[in-house]
Design a protein around this motif. Structure first.
Motif, PDB file in Angstrom:
ATOM      1  N   ARG A   1      50.772  68.009  25.092  1.00 29.41           N
ATOM      2  CA  ARG A   1      51.530  67.181  26.032  1.00 29.41           C
ATOM      3  C   ARG A   1      52.960  67.698  26.168  1.00 29.41           C
ATOM      4  O   ARG A   1      53.485  67.846  27.282  1.00 29.41           O
ATOM      5  N   GLN A   2      53.594  67.992  25.028  1.00 34.41           N
ATOM      6  CA  GLN A   2      54.981  68.456  25.070  1.00 34.41           C
ATOM      7  C   GLN A   2      55.084  69.858  25.656  1.00 34.41           C
ATOM      8  O   GLN A   2      56.081  70.193  26.299  1.00 34.41           O
TER       9      GLN A   2
ATOM     10  N   GLU B   1      49.672  65.987  20.998  1.00 31.00           N
ATOM     11  CA  GLU B   1      51.099  65.818  21.261  1.00 31.00           C
ATOM     12  C   GLU B   1      51.741  67.150  21.616  1.00 31.00           C
ATOM     13  O   GLU B   1      52.586  67.228  22.524  1.00 31.00           O
TER      14      GLU B   1
ATOM     15  N   SER C   1      45.820  64.512  16.596  1.00 28.48           N
ATOM     16  CA  SER C   1      46.954  63.838  17.239  1.00 28.48           C
ATOM     17  C   SER C   1      48.110  64.811  17.466  1.00 28.48           C
ATOM     18  O   SER C   1      48.725  64.812  18.544  1.00 28.48           O
TER      19      SER C   1
END
Length: 371
Positions: free
Chosen positions: A55-56, A52, A48
């Motif tokens: 994505r960031q 993340e 996860s």
């Protein structure tokens, strides 16, 4: 026997060790299951966090690219009329050094993001009006445009701007958010510009309330909604889609917003990197604990097998001793029976001898008497 007792004592010790190892096996199996569960949960958390961070990271790259693009557009004055570009560039180069030119309205008024569409629609083309200190400054800029054949521009001299406050109070009307000039901010010296351009425009939350207010005041007001519908005095309405990419006011605000967001995004990514590093370390440490626990279970299982083997061997020896003892006891009983029988036979024989001796003696006495 002493040997049997020794073997029994050994088996008692073995039984105690088996119980200890069995309890240890149960404990370590529980520990192993817990470690595997923790490992699975950590793997999920790691996955996860990696997703993340990816994505960031993509979002940060997009923000950097967007900021760079907007800054390039700002530097090149993209979106401004040729005349505005000319005045601003000539002023930067020093050709208009004697003129006090502050820049276009878009760079002087700050608008909260909620009202950006409404304010830019309310300003319309005035967003490119050039604010100067006086009429003489405007005159010099106009002369520059003429000499460069660069078109026309509108100038707002601070010394000559006149404005009137609207006499209509809309505070009690549904959907009224305020006068446009009161919803923006700027340096105090530019307040006359905000009031001149926006002092008679009311901002309404949505089109239905705007229609209602416009009708109520017989189409005498200038209204603009948050989505950009514009109501002009006399009843004219304009609206539709609004291309935000072309927004001159929003561009500078977006650059400032991105300049604040990028360091925060970088900080968040750094935190995620540290988290991922910590999770990977936890996974490695848990893997070592799982390996050691598995080895301990295997060693313990091997120890139990050895103990079971030794116990079985001792039981076999005890059984052999018991069997030998029973056999000796049975042989002893048989021998005792034979001895008893022999003694009984001896006693009977001695009695018969005695009886025979008495009979012989008696017969001898009888013979002697007859002679």
């Amino acid at each position: 026997s002493a040997e049997r007792q020794t073997l029994c004592d050994k088996n008692d010790e073995i039984d105690a060790e088996i119980r200890r190892k069995t309890a240890f096996a149960q404990q370590t199996e529980t520990t192993l299951a817990t470690l595997k569960t923790e490992q699975d949960e950590t793997q999920v958390a790691l996955s996860s966090a990696q997703q993340e961070m990816n994505r960031q990271t993509v979002a940060l790259s997009e923000k950097r690219s967007r900021k760079k693009l907007l800054e390039t557009m700002e530097q090149s004055l993209e979106g401004y009329a040729k005349s505005v570009k000319t005045v601003l560039r000539e002023h930067e180069k020093g050709a208009l050094s004697t003129a006090q030119i502050y820049g276009p309205v878009s760079k002087l008024i700050r608008v909260p993001s909620r009202y950006s569409t409404a304010i830019e629609i309310a300003l319309g083309g005035a967003v490119q009006n050039i604010v100067v200190q006086s009429e003489q400054d405007a005159k010099r800029a106009i002369a520059c445009l003429k000499s460069n054949n660069a078109g026309r521009a509108t100038f707002l001299p601070l010394t000559s701007l006149k404005y009137k406050h609207t006499e209509t109070n809309l505070d009690h009307e549904d959907g009224y958010l305020g006068m446009a000039c009161d919803l923006v901010s700027c340096d105090d010296r530019f307040l006359p510009v905000a009031k001149f351009l926006l002092g008679k425009t009311a901002v309404i939350d949505h089109i239905d309330h705007a229609i209602s207010i416009s009708k109520k005041y017989k189409n005498t007001l200038r209204l603009v909604t948050l989505e950009g519908e514009l109501f002009n005095p006399g009843g004219a309405m304009s609206g539709g889609s609004f291309y935000r990419q072309a927004s001159l006011m929003g561009r500078e605000n977006e650059i400032k917003s991105l300049a604040e967001e990028i360091p925060k995004a970088e900080s968040e990514i750094k935190k995620l990197e540290e988290m991922i590093k910590a999770l990977n370390q936890t996974i490695e440490e848990t893997a070592v604990r799982i390996r050691k626990t598995t080895e301990a279970i295997s060693d313990n299982r091997g120890g139990l097998l050895i103990l079971e083997r030794d116990r079985a061997h001792n039981e076999l020896l005890i059984n052999q001793i018991d069997t030998a003892r029973r056999r000796v006891e049975e042989e002893q009983k048989s021998l005792d029976a034979k001895i008893a029988e022999t003694i009984s036979n001896q006693e009977n024989l001695e009695k018969e001898i005695q009886d025979t001796e008495r009979f012989v003696s008696q017969k001898y006495d009888e013979i002697q008497q007859k002679e």
